[in-house]
Write a protein that holds these residues in place. Structure first.
Motif, PDB file in Angstrom:
ATOM      1  N   ARG A 122      -3.158  -8.976  11.888  1.00 28.58           N
ATOM      2  CA  ARG A 122      -2.157  -9.042  10.744  1.00 28.58           C
ATOM      3  C   ARG A 122      -2.202  -9.861   9.992  1.00 28.58           C
ATOM      4  O   ARG A 122      -2.306  -9.723   8.642  1.00 28.58           O
ATOM      5  CB  ARG A 122      -0.697  -9.057  11.482  1.00 28.58           C
ATOM      6  CG  ARG A 122      -0.311  -7.750  12.372  1.00 28.58           C
ATOM      7  CD  ARG A 122       0.834  -8.133  13.445  1.00 28.58           C
ATOM      8  NE  ARG A 122       1.997  -7.945  12.339  1.00 28.58           N
ATOM      9  CZ  ARG A 122       3.053  -6.857  12.265  1.00 28.58           C
ATOM     10  NH1 ARG A 122       2.852  -5.875  12.914  1.00 28.58           N
ATOM     11  NH2 ARG A 122       4.018  -7.264  11.434  1.00 28.58           N
ATOM     12  N   PRO A 141       7.503 -12.209  10.145  1.00 27.88           N
ATOM     13  CA  PRO A 141       7.367 -10.755  10.124  1.00 27.88           C
ATOM     14  C   PRO A 141       5.632 -10.655  10.240  1.00 27.88           C
ATOM     15  O   PRO A 141       5.289  -9.520  10.608  1.00 27.88           O
ATOM     16  CB  PRO A 141       7.676 -10.743   8.365  1.00 27.88           C
ATOM     17  CG  PRO A 141       8.671 -11.749   8.350  1.00 27.88           C
ATOM     18  CD  PRO A 141       8.214 -12.858   9.155  1.00 27.88           C
ATOM     19  N   THR A 142       5.017 -11.715   9.699  1.00 26.72           N
ATOM     20  CA  THR A 142       3.328 -11.414   9.886  1.00 26.72           C
ATOM     21  C   THR A 142       2.781 -11.651  11.318  1.00 26.72           C
ATOM     22  O   THR A 142       1.901 -10.956  11.709  1.00 26.72           O
ATOM     23  CB  THR A 142       2.946 -12.324   8.751  1.00 26.72           C
ATOM     24  OG1 THR A 142       3.495 -12.244   7.639  1.00 26.72           O
ATOM     25  CG2 THR A 142       1.109 -11.942   8.645  1.00 26.72           C
ATOM     26  N   PHE A 158       2.278 -10.656  -0.354  1.00 25.87           N
ATOM     27  CA  PHE A 158       2.162 -11.351   0.983  1.00 25.87           C
ATOM     28  C   PHE A 158       1.351 -12.354   1.125  1.00 25.87           C
ATOM     29  O   PHE A 158       1.635 -13.427   1.796  1.00 25.87           O
ATOM     30  CB  PHE A 158       1.587 -10.033   1.718  1.00 25.87           C
ATOM     31  CG  PHE A 158       2.523  -8.838   1.855  1.00 25.87           C
ATOM     32  CD1 PHE A 158       3.783  -8.796   2.621  1.00 25.87           C
ATOM     33  CD2 PHE A 158       2.238  -7.647   1.201  1.00 25.87           C
ATOM     34  CE1 PHE A 158       4.492  -7.676   2.439  1.00 25.87           C
ATOM     35  CE2 PHE A 158       2.894  -6.687   1.417  1.00 25.87           C
ATOM     36  CZ  PHE A 158       4.148  -6.421   1.895  1.00 25.87           C
ATOM     37  N   VAL A 165       5.493  -5.491   7.712  1.00 25.11           N
ATOM     38  CA  VAL A 165       5.912  -7.092   7.402  1.00 25.11           C
ATOM     39  C   VAL A 165       7.204  -6.771   6.694  1.00 25.11           C
ATOM     40  O   VAL A 165       8.016  -7.539   6.665  1.00 25.11           O
ATOM     41  CB  VAL A 165       4.843  -7.691   6.905  1.00 25.11           C
ATOM     42  CG1 VAL A 165       5.201  -9.027   6.153  1.00 25.11           C
ATOM     43  CG2 VAL A 165       3.723  -8.058   7.869  1.00 25.11           C
ATOM     44  N   TRP A 171      10.778  -8.330   7.355  1.00 20.90           N
ATOM     45  CA  TRP A 171      11.606  -9.318   6.531  1.00 20.90           C
ATOM     46  C   TRP A 171      12.832  -8.763   6.263  1.00 20.90           C
ATOM     47  O   TRP A 171      13.894  -9.637   6.090  1.00 20.90           O
ATOM     48  CB  TRP A 171      10.693  -9.310   5.313  1.00 20.90           C
ATOM     49  CG  TRP A 171      10.976 -10.312   4.192  1.00 20.90           C
ATOM     50  CD1 TRP A 171      11.380  -9.779   3.015  1.00 20.90           C
ATOM     51  CD2 TRP A 171      11.154 -11.673   4.273  1.00 20.90           C
ATOM     52  NE1 TRP A 171      11.876 -11.163   2.313  1.00 20.90           N
ATOM     53  CE2 TRP A 171      11.591 -12.306   2.908  1.00 20.90           C
ATOM     54  CE3 TRP A 171      10.805 -12.795   5.107  1.00 20.90           C
ATOM     55  CZ2 TRP A 171      11.896 -13.474   2.536  1.00 20.90           C
ATOM     56  CZ3 TRP A 171      11.225 -13.957   4.700  1.00 20.90           C
ATOM     57  CH2 TRP A 171      11.654 -14.331   3.645  1.00 20.90           C
TER      58      TRP A 171
END
Ligand code: MSP
Length: 507
Positions: free
Chosen positions: A319, A454-455, A399, A31, A35
């Motif tokens: 994720r 990203p996740t 996160f 992630v 990013w």
């Protein structure tokens, strides 16, 4: 000029097969890598496998196969596991590769020439599962404090790394670089450990052959941790490609679980100092992922393979869960029930509903085209707050905080829809007002999609297409693309099936 950004996961022991604990570190690193790429950085994201040492040699012996055959098979299991989680590593380093043997030889020779490796005799306790020595006072009822199992008594003539010479230098270094170990509690733990006094440690073995031979004495192989840590340098060209090494070293961040913090925050910096190499900018140790309150292990048979959960929740669902559910620092307990609840509330309801409702209404009421985004729409400040807060959190490896901030924006958009009731505006024939509300909601959705990309890369890519873009979220440049007003009027919208179908709660 693109900034280099080098991020690593630990290299995983091939004595074991991948479980969700390994996946946790690897997904987090992925992630962060995604990013940084969205910010235009030249990212080098490295994971890999730790393939030498007694533990691996024994694992192979138990199965009656040659060590190389065993490590080849298990390394492959890791590659497959990471492919199944859409991990975008740039390199996969294996410590049995020739490039690594070359790097270790060069590194060791430098330290040896510098005088910090010397022959000596060792007698003490060794835990094979940790591949680490323990003093008697560190044992709990005579057992390893981490694995709670018997340790081996060893007497060996070995080469020793003069760690004790680095006590003060390490303290000075951490004093001058307060960000070097995170979070703060881990930094304090490291300082406390160093202050107790550092002992030299044995960095070679004659009792095994499964390792990298010492360049000046091939009766010995390097201690597996000495070998493994150097892989962080190997992967960016140490000993093989000086330009690459100059570009990416020092690493921006080494991610790991708290179990291996000491190796990274005490041994590794001292080894680097001894070899005359710069230290990594940051070491970040997260907590354990517990199952039923316990650390996963083969002996407790509570290991969960990532694929089991991916089958049920999808890659993005997997994720998302692990990053959102537990703060990236303290320990967290995994439970299937809470995974279902979180999936339904955050992904199926909040995110899924927002996407479905807005796209459906805009398709029906606005001829499937983006009606335009108001310059000062009521969601603009919520979007700006989400972008700033999520970015700040990501930069701090928080996160769950970043996802929280992103989901706040979705909450705001959902609430705005409830309050302004575009279906009523449409029915009343107020096309402008209806279009204004939906345009702003689509824009909020665009920004939330970028922050979440990203996740949940797959859902984000799909949503991006539904918002009428021909490229992908990964192609966008942050932070510019997070500015309010980036969704072009006229983009063709596409309705689609729910991205995260609701789950029934299993009995
Ligand atoms: N081979 C060493 C690391 C060498 S790095 C130069 C090693 N390998 S390991 O296979 O045991 O993996 C350790 C890492 O896996 C931990 O530091 C952590 O990042 C991750 N995890 C393994 N089990 C975990 C949990 N139960 N919870 C969270 N992370 C876990 O140590």
């Amino acid at each position: 000029m693109a900034q280099p950004f080098y991020i690593t996961t630990p290299i995983y022991y091939v004595s074991d097969v991948p479980h969700i604990g390994h996946a946790y570190t690897t997904v987090a690193a992925d992630v962060l890598a995604r990013w940084r790429r969205m910010h235009g950085d030249d990212v080098k994201f490295v994971t890999g496998t730790d393939e030498h040492g007694l533990k691996i040699q024994r694992a192979a012996e138990q199965r009656g196969v040659a060590p190389q055959e065993w490590v080849d098979q298990t390394a492959q299991r890791y590659r497959e596991a990471w492919a199944g989680l859409d991990i975008t590593f740039d390199d996969f380093i294996r410590t049995t590769e020739p490039r690594h043997a070359a790097a270790v030889a060069e590194f060791l020779q430098r330290v040896y020439d510098g005088g910090d490796i010397e022959l000596d005799r060792y007698e003490g306790q060794y835990c094979v599962a940790c591949e680490a020595y323990y003093n008697d006072d560190e044992l709990i009822d005579g057992n390893c404090p981490i694995h709670n199992r018997a340790v081996d008594h060893v007497v060996e003539e070995n080469y020793f790394f003069r760690l004790s010479r680095y006590e003060q230098r390490l303290l000075d270094y951490y004093e001058a670089n307060p960000q070097a170990v995170r979070p703060e509690s881990r930094r304090n733990e490291v300082l406390g450990f160093i202050r107790q006094g550092l002992r030299d440690f044995s960095m070679s073995r004659t009792s095994i052959t499964w390792g990298v031979p010492l360049p000046w004495d091939d009766r010995h192989v390097a201690y597996v941790w000495f070998d493994a840590l150097i892989s962080y340098c190997t992967a960016v060209g140490f000993g093989s490609d000086q330009n690459e090494f100059d570009k990416f070293w020092p690493a921006n961040v080494h991610l790991m679980g708290k179990d291996i913090l000491r190796f990274h925050a005490v041994f590794w910096p001292a080894m680097l100092m001894a070899a005359g190499i710069e230290l990594p900018q940051q070491i970040f140790a997260h907590g354990w992922l517990l199952v039923g309150g316990e650390k996963m292990s083969k002996t407790t048979a509570n290991q969960i393979a990532p694929a089991t959960l991916v089958e049920e929740f999808g890659v993005d669902g997997f994720r998302y869960h692990f990053l959102a559910d537990q703060r990236f620092g303290p320990d967290g307990d995994f439970s299937y029930e809470s995974m279902v609840l979180r999936y339904n509330s955050d992904l199926a309801n909040n995110f899924g509903n927002l996407a479905n409702r807005v796209l459906n209404m805009a398709t029906n009421y606005c001829d499937a085209a983006v009606p335009g985004v108001r310059a000062d729409g009521p969601l603009q400040s919520a979007a700006a707050t989400a972008a700033t807060e999520a970015s700040r959190c990501m930069d701090n490896l928080d996160f769950s905080g970043a996802l929280n901030a992103t989901w706040e924006l979705m909450n705001a958009a959902n609430a705005y829809i409830e309050a302004s009731e575009p279906w009523k505006l449409n029915k009343a024939g107020d096309a402008n007002a209806c279009a204004a509300v939906l345009g702003d909601c689509l824009e909020a959705l665009r920004i939330a999609t970028l922050l979440a990309a990203p996740t949940i890369p797959n859902a984000a890519r799909e949503l991006w297409v539904r918002l009428g873009f021909a490229d992908t979220p990964a192609d966008q440049r942050l932070p510019e693309a997070l500015q309010w007003g980036g969704l072009p009027a006229g983009n063709r919208l596409v309705k689609g099936a729910p991205l995260f179908p609701r789950k029934e709660v299993a009995e």
